[in-house]
Design an enzyme around this catalytic site. Structure first.
Site, PDB file in Angstrom:
ATOM      1  N   ASP A  39     -14.017   7.702  -5.659  1.00 20.08           N
ATOM      2  CA  ASP A  39     -14.904   8.723  -5.088  1.00 20.08           C
ATOM      3  C   ASP A  39     -15.463   9.627  -6.190  1.00 20.08           C
ATOM      4  O   ASP A  39     -16.645   9.983  -6.176  1.00 20.08           O
ATOM      5  CB  ASP A  39     -14.158   9.569  -4.053  1.00 20.08           C
ATOM      6  CG  ASP A  39     -13.670   8.761  -2.862  1.00 20.08           C
ATOM      7  OD1 ASP A  39     -14.261   7.695  -2.581  1.00 20.08           O
ATOM      8  OD2 ASP A  39     -12.701   9.197  -2.217  1.00 20.08           O
ATOM      9  N   ASP A  48      -6.789   6.985  -0.315  1.00 21.61           N
ATOM     10  CA  ASP A  48      -7.069   8.275  -0.955  1.00 21.61           C
ATOM     11  C   ASP A  48      -5.756   8.944  -1.319  1.00 21.61           C
ATOM     12  O   ASP A  48      -4.718   8.691  -0.702  1.00 21.61           O
ATOM     13  CB  ASP A  48      -7.869   9.180  -0.014  1.00 21.61           C
ATOM     14  CG  ASP A  48      -9.312   8.722   0.161  1.00 21.61           C
ATOM     15  OD1 ASP A  48      -9.853   8.092  -0.761  1.00 21.61           O
ATOM     16  OD2 ASP A  48      -9.901   9.019   1.214  1.00 21.61           O
TER      17      ASP A  48
END
EC number: 3.4.23.36
Length: 157
Positions: free
Chosen positions: A128, A111
């Site tokens: 995401d 991330d």
């Protein structure tokens, strides 16, 4: 090959390659940047959304692969579902499989988007965002279909 399959494959490959490239760059080249609203910071997510189920870290990749396999079997048996939602499905599969590949490659999902203006939000990645986009598309299509069915029922009476 049907045009839906070609477009689905193009969407899948495009999102998958872009997401994996950006993740590789963050891991390999330290692209950390601080901004006033959002920063780019490398982080590893050992769970799923908001790090839930991180205690299943070693098993999540296999659980997620099993879910993808079950979904694929469902779509093979219900081709009309695929053709109805093929754009959203290709987005969902590419993003989901990209995150699963991260688990095998890096031991966790990579991330890097960190929103911190006004409130702090979970760190997330392109995949995401694409997963949320795919779910939103499916929901919007369902709402549109329900409204159309309701309108057709009203006209018949």
């Amino acid at each position: 090959m049907k045009k839906e399959y070609k477009l689905a494959l193009f969407i899948f490959i495009t999102i998958f390659v872009i997401d994996q490239f950006v993740k590789y760059a963050f891991v390999s080249f330290s692209w950390d940047i601080d901004g006033p609203f959002m920063s780019l910071k490398l982080a590893y997510n050992y769970g799923v959304a908001f790090s839930m189920f991180s205690f299943l870290q070693e098993y999540l990749k296999y659980i997620q692969l099993l879910i993808v396999l079950i979904a694929t079997i469902y779509l093979l048996k219900n081709k009309e579902v695929f053709f109805k939602y093929y754009i959203a499905i290709s987005i969902l599969y590419s993003a989901g499989l990209s995150n699963i590949l991260d688990r095998f490659t890096y031991g966790a999902v990579v991330d890097y988007f960190y929103w911190h203006y006004g409130f702090e939000f979970a760190i997330f990645n392109i995949a995401d965002v694409m997963i949320n986009l795919a779910v939103a598309l499916i929901i919007l299509m369902q709402i549109k279909e329900m409204r159309k069915e309701k309108k057709n029922k009203e006209i018949k009476f």
